[in-house]
Write a protein that holds these residues in place. Structure first.
Motif, mmCIF file in Angstrom:
data_model
loop_
_atom_site.group_PDB
_atom_site.id
_atom_site.type_symbol
_atom_site.label_atom_id
_atom_site.label_comp_id
_atom_site.label_asym_id
_atom_site.label_seq_id
_atom_site.Cartn_x
_atom_site.Cartn_y
_atom_site.Cartn_z
ATOM 1 N N GLY A 161 11.990 51.743 -13.378
ATOM 2 C CA GLY A 161 13.420 51.237 -14.698
ATOM 3 C C GLY A 161 11.785 50.958 -15.882
ATOM 4 N N PRO A 162 13.117 52.012 -17.185
ATOM 5 C CA PRO A 162 12.357 51.666 -18.595
ATOM 6 C C PRO A 162 11.961 50.267 -18.565
ATOM 7 N N GLN A 163 13.140 49.202 -18.020
ATOM 8 C CA GLN A 163 11.872 47.588 -19.173
ATOM 9 C C GLN A 163 12.611 46.744 -17.422
ATOM 10 N N THR A 209 3.097 49.122 -12.773
ATOM 11 C CA THR A 209 4.229 48.537 -14.186
ATOM 12 C C THR A 209 3.710 48.026 -14.844
#
Length: 361
Positions: A161-163, A209
């Motif tokens: 996911g983005p964050q 990540t």
């Protein structure tokens, strides 16, 4: 009348709550106390679960005369000191996995428990799945022939996911390793449960990540631990295999526990399972046949699955105390897994095969 055993639980998160639920379903067990660092949260947990005592200092829980056994469901960096304090008080101890930050700590815990003569348990949840017990029996009875290879995978989406949001398990000071020790420890334990001791390992650990968001400050925090791990292992039996774990995988994200795949390949037949609900046996020249799991879990969510296995896990730990005998998995199994984790970390650093220290008892 059979005596009740008083349990104290350190931790009020997902696993602490699951263990409380498991214990409260058992005869001859009572949850006498709970401990955690946040007074509001620990009082709330005690009220919600009808636990008579709540402590912000775990040493007070360990010293409580109504507590005869302690469940440690705190972050990884607390496992060693809390377990050692519990053992020093001559109380039985159950520790969530991974049992320590490293094998040195795990060895100290194992030796101390053996010396004190207390019973121990470890939170290898999938070991308590009746399906995995059945597969273990099939292998032991020779239905697969000699084991050629084991291939295990445990993946989830937590760092996709983005964050992603920062959690304690991504913090290097609170977790000795990343996904290798967190999800990978389940697969390492299952592999050794099925195929015997792992004697050497080669590994590659990746961090894909790079940052997670602090939920309170909105600060981006660097991530230094592995989120994708790949191991090649050799067993004492002569078998070999692979063990992979990941927090950055999109496969089976619709399932409560993400993706789990476990294959046992033998000279006569092979077994394939998700480790939770389903398994099939494959024989040359025949179509795959399902292995009946007998599990009432088809519609269960993550909490429901943990509760079912957790009740069986707590029942086993209670039995070890009442019968004064080891019921596996114990700290011995936790140490065996930690030795493989440490060897894999060293293998990834040095880019070579590393021998895994073997227990003599």
């Amino acid at each position: 009348m059979a005596k009740e055993i008083g349990f104290g639980v350190i931790g009020y998160g997902l696993m602490g709550t699951a263990h409380i639920s498991g214990l409260q379903q058992l005869q001859h067990a009572r949850v006498a106390a709970i401990a955690g660092p946040n007074q509001s949260r620990v009082q709330s947990a005690a009220s919600k679960h009808n636990i008579p005592k709540a402590y912000t200092d775990e040493h007070e829980l360990i010293a409580d005369p109504n507590v005869e056994a302690v469940i440690i469901a705190s972050p990884d960096n607390h496992h060693h000191p809390q377990a050692m304090a519990t053992i020093a008080a001559s109380k039985h101890v159950f520790v969530e996995k991974p049992i320590a930050l490293n094998a040195m700590q795990a060895r100290e815990m194992h030796t101390a428990a053996k010396t004190a003569g207390v019973q121990t348990g470890v939170g290898f949840t999938l070991r308590w799945n009746p399906l995995m017990e059945k597969l273990h029996t099939m292998v032991k009875d020779g239905e697969l022939g000699a084991i050629v290879s084991i291939h295990a995978q445990r993946f989830n989406k937590r760092l996709l996911g983005p964050q992603p949001i920062m959690e304690w398990r991504y913090n290097q000071s609170r977790s000795g390793s990343g996904v290798l020790a967190d999800l990978g420890s389940h697969m390492i334990d299952l592999a050794q449960y099925i195929a015997g001791p792992i004697t050497s390992v080669s590994a590659d650990l990746a961090t894909t990540t790079t940052h997670a968001l602090d939920a309170e400050t909105q600060e981006k925090i660097p991530l230094l631990l592995d989120d994708d791990a790949a191991l090649i292992v050799k067993f004492a039996s002569g078998a070999h295999g692979t063990i992979s774990s990941s927090r950055v995988c999109s496969v089976d994200t619709h399932l409560p526990l993400g993706h789990t795949h476990f294959m046992i390949n033998g000279t006569k037949a092979a077994l394939v399972t998700d480790g939770i609900l389903h398994a099939t046996i494959h024989r040359l020249g025949h179509p795959p046949q399902p292995v009946n799991s007998g599990l009432p879990l088809d519609d269960a969510d993550h909490a429901g699955i943990l509760a079912f296995f957790g009740e069986r896990m707590m029942r086993g730990f209670l039995r070890s105390i009442r019968e004064n005998r080891e019921v596996h998995p114990t700290l011995t199994d936790g140490l065996k897994t930690q030795e493989v984790v440490d060897a894999a970390i060293e293998a990834a650093k040095t880019r070579r095969w590393i021998n895994v220290p073997q227990l003599t008892d």
